[in-house]
Design an enzyme around this catalytic site. Structure first.
Site, short mmCIF file in Angstrom:
data_model
loop_
_atom_site.label_atom_id
_atom_site.label_comp_id
_atom_site.label_asym_id
_atom_site.label_seq_id
_atom_site.Cartn_x
_atom_site.Cartn_y
_atom_site.Cartn_z
CE LYS A 103 -4.47 0.88 0.29
NZ LYS A 103 -5.57 -0.05 -0.01
CB THR A 187 -14.50 -1.45 -5.06
OG1 THR A 187 -13.16 -1.28 -5.54
CG2 THR A 187 -14.47 -1.69 -3.57
CG ASN A 218 -14.80 4.08 -7.46
OD1 ASN A 218 -14.47 2.93 -7.23
ND2 ASN A 218 -15.21 4.47 -8.66
N1 GLU Z 1 -7.31 0.27 -3.06
C1 GLU Z 1 -8.05 -0.93 -3.35
C2 GLU Z 1 -8.08 -1.84 -2.13
O1 GLU Z 1 -7.93 -1.40 -1.02
C3 GLU Z 1 -7.58 -1.61 -4.61
C4 GLU Z 1 -6.14 -2.02 -4.65
C5 GLU Z 1 -5.65 -2.49 -6.02
O2 GLU Z 1 -6.44 -2.49 -6.96
O3 GLU Z 1 -4.49 -2.85 -6.09
O4 GLU Z 1 -8.33 -3.01 -2.23
#
Ligand code: GLU
Length: 432
Positions: A103, A187, A218
């Site tokens: 992250k 998502t 989003n």
């Molecule tokens: N930020 C999103 C998550 O927390 C997606 C991460 C990604 O697509 O790599 O799962």
């Protein structure tokens, strides 16, 4: 407030008791592999120079390159990014994606920056971390307050540094720059698949199910639209400014339209055209969490339901679309109250699943239709939902612990495949 990472790690300790893991695997999952902190100098529009703090953490890369979003938020800290990278590790393993967990984040209020400042910040972030990312090393993506355009800048900046087009280094890009169809809604689509497949099993009918959604970004806004279309009664939604509540149900398409025009859902409250759709009242974010609804969807930030307010939660089911919205202390209180929690690492995994599809498409050069993306996404989400429900009932554990057990089993196998103490001790002669 306990340190977020220490609290996140509690879930690992709980699951370890139910998973058959080697001591080596347990030891290697206790802490992140790499924590990078960088300073990003940005020339502002007025000529001044501002230096922002940025982070990139790879928690684990046993199952593949690091994978996870980049967050722009004033509260971003190393502790938060570490926790988010930890959750990504288990999320990717749970969905059986060939990735580890990572992250990134920058401590910034992106709403206070112009578009050009945001571009310089996004490119500056990549300049700072370029040596530590790559299609086979670590692959950033969008997260809170980052979007496809920023991902496009990031991919472009990395490609400029490498002097070759590197589409697979970032996912969540604009379609024109190698993004995948369906990534923007992934998502929400993934969460919708889980909700719409499990609620009927629990005897619930859409039209008689009330839903409150915290967060109208989003994930939250698109999910609200999908649930509304499927006939659920969305009685409350909120964004960072506050929320609106209407017991007979909100007209989500109008709220979304209004939000897009005004950048705030609370503004809907007093505007003639939308106000006239239905009577509703303004509520705060804490009030939304304790509404008397069937389903509560936290889709904003972490640490929303804590030991302080968990006792007041009245929903029957919680689907975590945000990462880490419930603390481990709150988990226990909710369990005692009989509230069933569907965990973040399952419910919000649709985003990274379609990120994986994007990475595959970038590497193969063959692009899929929206129908194919959504079909594959749904198949993966439903398969893991079934698996978790089965583990939870077999072992009589919570859905969260079951999700960690499933992820840990896959992580444990990968760690063991590199050799464990048992392997070396039993084969000390060096023969296979
Ligand atoms: N930020 C999103 C998550 O927390 C997606 C991460 C990604 O697509 O790599 O799962």
């Amino acid at each position: 407030m306990p340190e977020l990472f220490n609290d996140a790690r509690q879930r690992l300790q709980q699951a370890i008791a139910h998973a058959n893991l080697s001591e080596d695997a347990i030891a290697s999952l206790q802490s992140p592999k790499t924590c990078l902190q960088v300073s990003i100098p940005v020339r502002m529009d007025n000529g001044t120079l501002k230096v922002f703090q940025g982070y990139r953490v790879i928690y684990d890369h046993t199952r593949g390159p690091g994978k996870g979003g980049v967050r722009y938020h004033p509260d971003v800290s190393l502790d938060e990014v570490k926790s988010l990278a930890f959750w990504m590790t288990f999320k990717c393993a749970l969905l059986n994606l060939p990735f580890g967990g990572a992250k990134g984040g920058v401590t910034v209020d992106p709403k206070a920056l112009s578009r050009m400042e945001l571009e310089r910040l996004s490119r500056g972030y990549i300049d700072a971390i370029a040596d530590f990312i790559g299609p086979d090393i670590d692959i950033p993506a969008p997260d809170v307050y980052t979007n496809p355009m920023m991902m496009g800048w990031m991919m472009d900046q990395y490609s400029l540094i490498r002097r070759q087009i590197c589409r697979g280094v970032v996912t969540g890009k604009p379609i024109a720059l190698g993004g995948s169809l369906g990534r923007d809604t992934a998502t929400a689509m993934g969460a919708f698949s889980v909700i719409n497949a499990t609620l009927p099993k629990l005897g619930r009918v859409a039209a008689e199910t009330t839903v409150a959604i915290q967060g109208f970004g989003n994930a939250g806004a698109v999910l609200a639209g999908l649930l509304f279309e499927a006939g659920y009664r969305i009685v409350a939604v909120s964004d960072s400014q506050g929320g609106i509540y209407a017991p007979i149900g909100l007209d989500i398409p109008s709220v979304r339209q209004y939000k897009e025009a005004s950048r705030s859902v609370q503004a809907v409250y007093c505007q003639g055209s939308v106000c006239s759709i239905v009577e509703h009242q303004a509520i705060s974010n804490p009030e939304l969490l304790t509404l008397d609804v069937d389903v509560l969807v936290p889709a904003a930030l972490e640490n929303q339901i804590t030991a302080e307010n968990a006792d007041q939660v009245r929903a029957k089911y919680i689907f975590e679309v945000a990462n880490g919205p419930i603390t481990s202390a709150a988990d226990e209180i909710l369990a005692k109250k009989g509230i069933q929690v569907f965990p973040d690492i399952l419910v919000n995994a649709g985003g990274v699943t379609v990120s994986y599809f994007e990475w595959v498409q970038n590497r193969s050069g063959l692009y899929w239709s929206l129908a194919e993306v959504n079909q594959r996404l749904q198949t993966s989400m439903l398969a893991e939902t079934e698996a978790i429900l089965a583990i939870a009932s077999q072992k009589a554990i919570s859905l969260r612990t079951a999700a960690y057990v499933q992820a840990l089993t896959r992580l444990g196998e990968a760690i063991a495949a590199k050799g464990t103490r048992d392997y070396y001790v039993n084969h000390s002669d060096g023969k296979a």
